[in-house]
Every structure is written in C-alpha cells, then in structure tokens.
Design an enzyme around this catalytic site. Structure first.
Site, short mmCIF file in Angstrom:
data_model
loop_
_atom_site.label_atom_id
_atom_site.label_comp_id
_atom_site.label_asym_id
_atom_site.label_seq_id
_atom_site.Cartn_x
_atom_site.Cartn_y
_atom_site.Cartn_z
N ASP A 28 125.13 110.53 -37.31
CA ASP A 28 123.85 110.90 -37.92
C ASP A 28 123.99 110.93 -39.43
OD1 ASP A 28 121.15 112.56 -36.69
OD2 ASP A 28 121.55 112.71 -38.84
N ILE A 29 122.98 110.44 -40.11
CA ILE A 29 123.02 110.34 -41.58
C ILE A 29 122.91 111.72 -42.23
CG2 ILE A 29 120.53 110.10 -42.05
CD1 ILE A 29 121.26 107.70 -43.85
N ASN A 85 115.35 115.74 -28.58
CA ASN A 85 114.06 116.17 -29.09
C ASN A 85 113.01 115.23 -28.51
OD1 ASN A 85 115.21 118.21 -30.72
ND2 ASN A 85 115.67 116.72 -32.32
N HIS A 98 116.92 108.94 -28.21
CA HIS A 98 118.30 109.16 -28.65
C HIS A 98 118.72 110.56 -28.25
CE1 HIS A 98 115.48 110.21 -31.84
NE2 HIS A 98 116.31 111.18 -32.19
#
Ligand code: AMP
Length: 112
Positions: A28-29, A85, A98
C-alpha cells in the site's frame, strides 16, 4: 479503469510483493502498519458484493492467498488484520475489490 486494474494490466508501475495466477499483491502506498499489503484479484470485481458472480473455487482461492501472503511476510504466527472495505459506509475508496493485510504491530479494536 481503476488504478488497480491499470496495475494488473501493467499500464502503471506498482510496488509488487508477489504475483500469481490469482492475485497481484502490492505494498500500500500509504501504509497503516509496518506491513500493509493489498491483494488485488485477477478475477474482475468492483467490490466484495461482486464475488457472488465468482465460482466458490475462485472465491476460496482468493481467500487462501491471504494465508500465502501472511506466510511470505512471516506473520502467520504473530497475526495480522484482514480488512475488506465495502462500499461507501465501509470506507472503500477504490472501486475494484482488494483485501488489506495489516501486520507488524498489535491492532486495535473496535476499528474507527
Ligand atoms: P480502500 O480505501 O479500501 O478502497 O483502499 C484503497 C487503498 O489503496 C488505500 O489504502 C490506499 O492507500 C491505496 N492506494 C491508493 N493508490 C495506491 C497506489 N498507487 N499504490 C498502492 N496503494 C494505493
């Protein structure tokens, strides 16, 4: 097309942990834990609701990639948090399915 689909198509670069026939696993960024991996399925789905259209085998294989990832990260014994989510109230911001794997610290409960 979403950013994750562009990563799957190799149209834009990603920080890849691994890729197999089922998923692209990326860092994750904006990590929320020492390890924060996103598991992006190759089978198309805009969100979790769409896996109703998948076979049980596809759905099961996708879930099993969590265990593969946890072992690869070396956190299968210490533990981790799995998050999907879903939709607006779930806090989903990218409309392509995801799973988040968060690890490397003790997680809090309840989530915000
Ligand atoms: P969600 O809010 O569940 O839809 O999660 C989307 C996640 O994608 C967030 O944790 C973002 O930090 C992450 N994200 C957005 N853009 C990128 C990117 N270019 N590379 C890696 N992760 C990203």
């Amino acid at each position: 097309m979403t950013i994750f689909e562009k990563m799957l198509n190799k149209e834009i670069p990603a920080n890849i942990l691994f890729e197999d026939e089922n998923v692209l696993a990326i860092h994750d960024i904006d990590p929320q834990a020492p390890e924060h991996i996103l598991l992006i399925p190759k089978e198309t789905a805009a969100g979790l609701n769409d896996i109703e259209n998948w076979s049980d085998e596809q759905a099961g294989r996708y879930l099993k990639t969590v265990v593969k990832t946890a072992k690869l990260l070396g956190v299968d014994k210490s533990g981790y948090r799995l998050v999907i989510n879903s939709g607006r109230h779930g806090g989903q911001t990218v409309p392509y399915l995801h799973m988040h794997i968060l690890a490397g610290r003790r997680m809090n409960w309840p989530p915000g």
